[in-house]
Design a protein around this motif. Structure first.
Motif, short mmCIF file in Angstrom:
data_model
loop_
_atom_site.label_atom_id
_atom_site.label_comp_id
_atom_site.label_asym_id
_atom_site.label_seq_id
_atom_site.Cartn_x
_atom_site.Cartn_y
_atom_site.Cartn_z
N TRP A 69 3.68 -59.18 67.09
CA TRP A 69 4.83 -59.22 68.00
C TRP A 69 5.69 -60.44 67.71
CZ3 TRP A 69 5.85 -62.89 71.83
CH2 TRP A 69 6.92 -62.58 72.67
N LEU A 70 5.05 -61.57 67.42
CA LEU A 70 5.78 -62.80 67.12
C LEU A 70 6.67 -62.63 65.89
CD1 LEU A 70 5.73 -65.47 68.64
CD2 LEU A 70 4.03 -66.30 67.02
N VAL A 71 6.21 -61.89 64.89
CA VAL A 71 7.04 -61.60 63.72
C VAL A 71 8.32 -60.89 64.15
CG1 VAL A 71 7.18 -60.24 61.58
CG2 VAL A 71 5.12 -61.57 62.07
N TRP A 72 8.20 -59.92 65.04
CA TRP A 72 9.38 -59.20 65.54
C TRP A 72 10.30 -60.13 66.32
CZ3 TRP A 72 10.95 -54.32 64.41
CH2 TRP A 72 10.05 -53.55 63.66
N VAL A 73 9.74 -61.08 67.05
CA VAL A 73 10.56 -62.06 67.77
C VAL A 73 11.34 -62.90 66.76
CG1 VAL A 73 10.49 -64.14 69.22
CG2 VAL A 73 9.11 -62.14 69.82
N LEU B 68 21.13 -56.05 69.52
CA LEU B 68 20.30 -54.85 69.46
C LEU B 68 18.91 -55.16 68.89
CD1 LEU B 68 22.93 -52.27 68.19
CD2 LEU B 68 21.95 -52.44 70.49
N ALA B 69 18.81 -56.25 68.12
CA ALA B 69 17.53 -56.62 67.52
C ALA B 69 16.49 -56.97 68.57
CB ALA B 69 17.72 -57.80 66.56
N LEU B 70 16.92 -57.28 69.79
CA LEU B 70 15.96 -57.57 70.86
C LEU B 70 15.12 -56.34 71.20
CD1 LEU B 70 18.06 -59.82 73.25
CD2 LEU B 70 16.20 -60.50 71.72
N ALA B 71 15.62 -55.17 70.85
CA ALA B 71 14.84 -53.95 71.07
C ALA B 71 13.53 -53.98 70.28
CB ALA B 71 15.66 -52.72 70.70
N GLY B 72 13.53 -54.61 69.13
CA GLY B 72 12.33 -54.67 68.30
C GLY B 72 11.14 -55.29 69.02
N PRO B 73 11.25 -56.54 69.47
CA PRO B 73 10.11 -57.14 70.17
C PRO B 73 9.77 -56.44 71.49
CG PRO B 73 11.82 -58.80 69.78
CD PRO B 73 12.30 -57.51 69.21
N TRP C 272 5.65 -53.18 74.14
CA TRP C 272 5.27 -52.01 74.92
C TRP C 272 4.25 -51.15 74.16
CZ3 TRP C 272 6.67 -46.71 74.19
CH2 TRP C 272 6.30 -45.88 75.24
N LEU C 273 4.50 -50.91 72.87
CA LEU C 273 3.57 -50.11 72.08
C LEU C 273 2.22 -50.79 71.94
CD1 LEU C 273 5.93 -48.82 69.24
CD2 LEU C 273 4.86 -47.46 71.06
N LEU C 274 2.22 -52.06 71.59
CA LEU C 274 0.97 -52.78 71.37
C LEU C 274 0.17 -52.96 72.66
CD1 LEU C 274 2.22 -55.50 68.87
CD2 LEU C 274 0.69 -53.60 68.34
N ILE D 113 -3.60 -51.96 72.29
CA ILE D 113 -4.69 -52.46 73.14
C ILE D 113 -5.46 -51.35 73.87
CG2 ILE D 113 -5.18 -53.88 75.17
CD1 ILE D 113 -3.05 -55.85 74.13
N PRO D 114 -4.80 -50.41 74.55
CA PRO D 114 -5.59 -49.43 75.32
C PRO D 114 -6.65 -48.66 74.51
CG PRO D 114 -3.31 -49.36 76.01
CD PRO D 114 -3.36 -50.23 74.78
#
Length: 132
Positions: free
Chosen positions: A58-62, A80-85, A90-92, A98-99
């Motif tokens: 996730w940090l890479v995406w940030v 729009l790049a904020l959508a990435g993190p 949400w996915l992770l 995690i689930p």
């Protein structure tokens, strides 16, 4: 040209990539140790987060979003790049990361993993809660 924001983004990406490599290496080392079969790794980064590799991904995406943001107003579509993190978190944390992994760990490690869950944050690195 490059600016301080770009350098910060690259630093965040490198921190994330390094963290992923360190977490993977720590887990490999733990698994190779005799007597750790069926145990839960709670050393190093794994003592701060149950999924440090996901956090570092996730940090890479940030970091990428940091580079893409146009704080000076020159590149408004960079926001729009904020959508990435956001999507990756949400996915992770809630869908494909995690689930299912925690469900597997509960089946395979049982009470040892439950104890680990009670002490260590699922995603965000932080000091573990004291053992009972």
């Amino acid at each position: 040209g490059w600016c301080l924001q770009d350098a910060a983004g690259v630093a965040i990406v490198l921190l994330g990539l390094t963290g992923e490599a360190v977490a993977d290496r720590q887990l490999q080392r733990f698994r190779r140790e005799v007597g750790n079969a069926g145990q839960v790794c709670d050393r190093g980064l794994w003592s701060l987060s149950r999924h440090p590799n996901y956090f570092c991904e996730w940090l890479v995406w940030v970091g990428i979003a940091t580079i893409a943001l146009g704080l000076g107003g020159d590149y408004p579509q960079g926001w729009l790049a904020l959508a990435g993190p956001v999507v990756m978190y949400w996915l992770l944390a809630h869908v494909s990361g995690i689930p299912p992994l925690e469900a597997h760990m509960l089946r395979s490690r049982g009470e040892a993993f439950r104890t680990y869950q009670a002490r260590v944050s699922a995603f965000w690195p932080m000091a573990p809660r004291p053992r009972d």
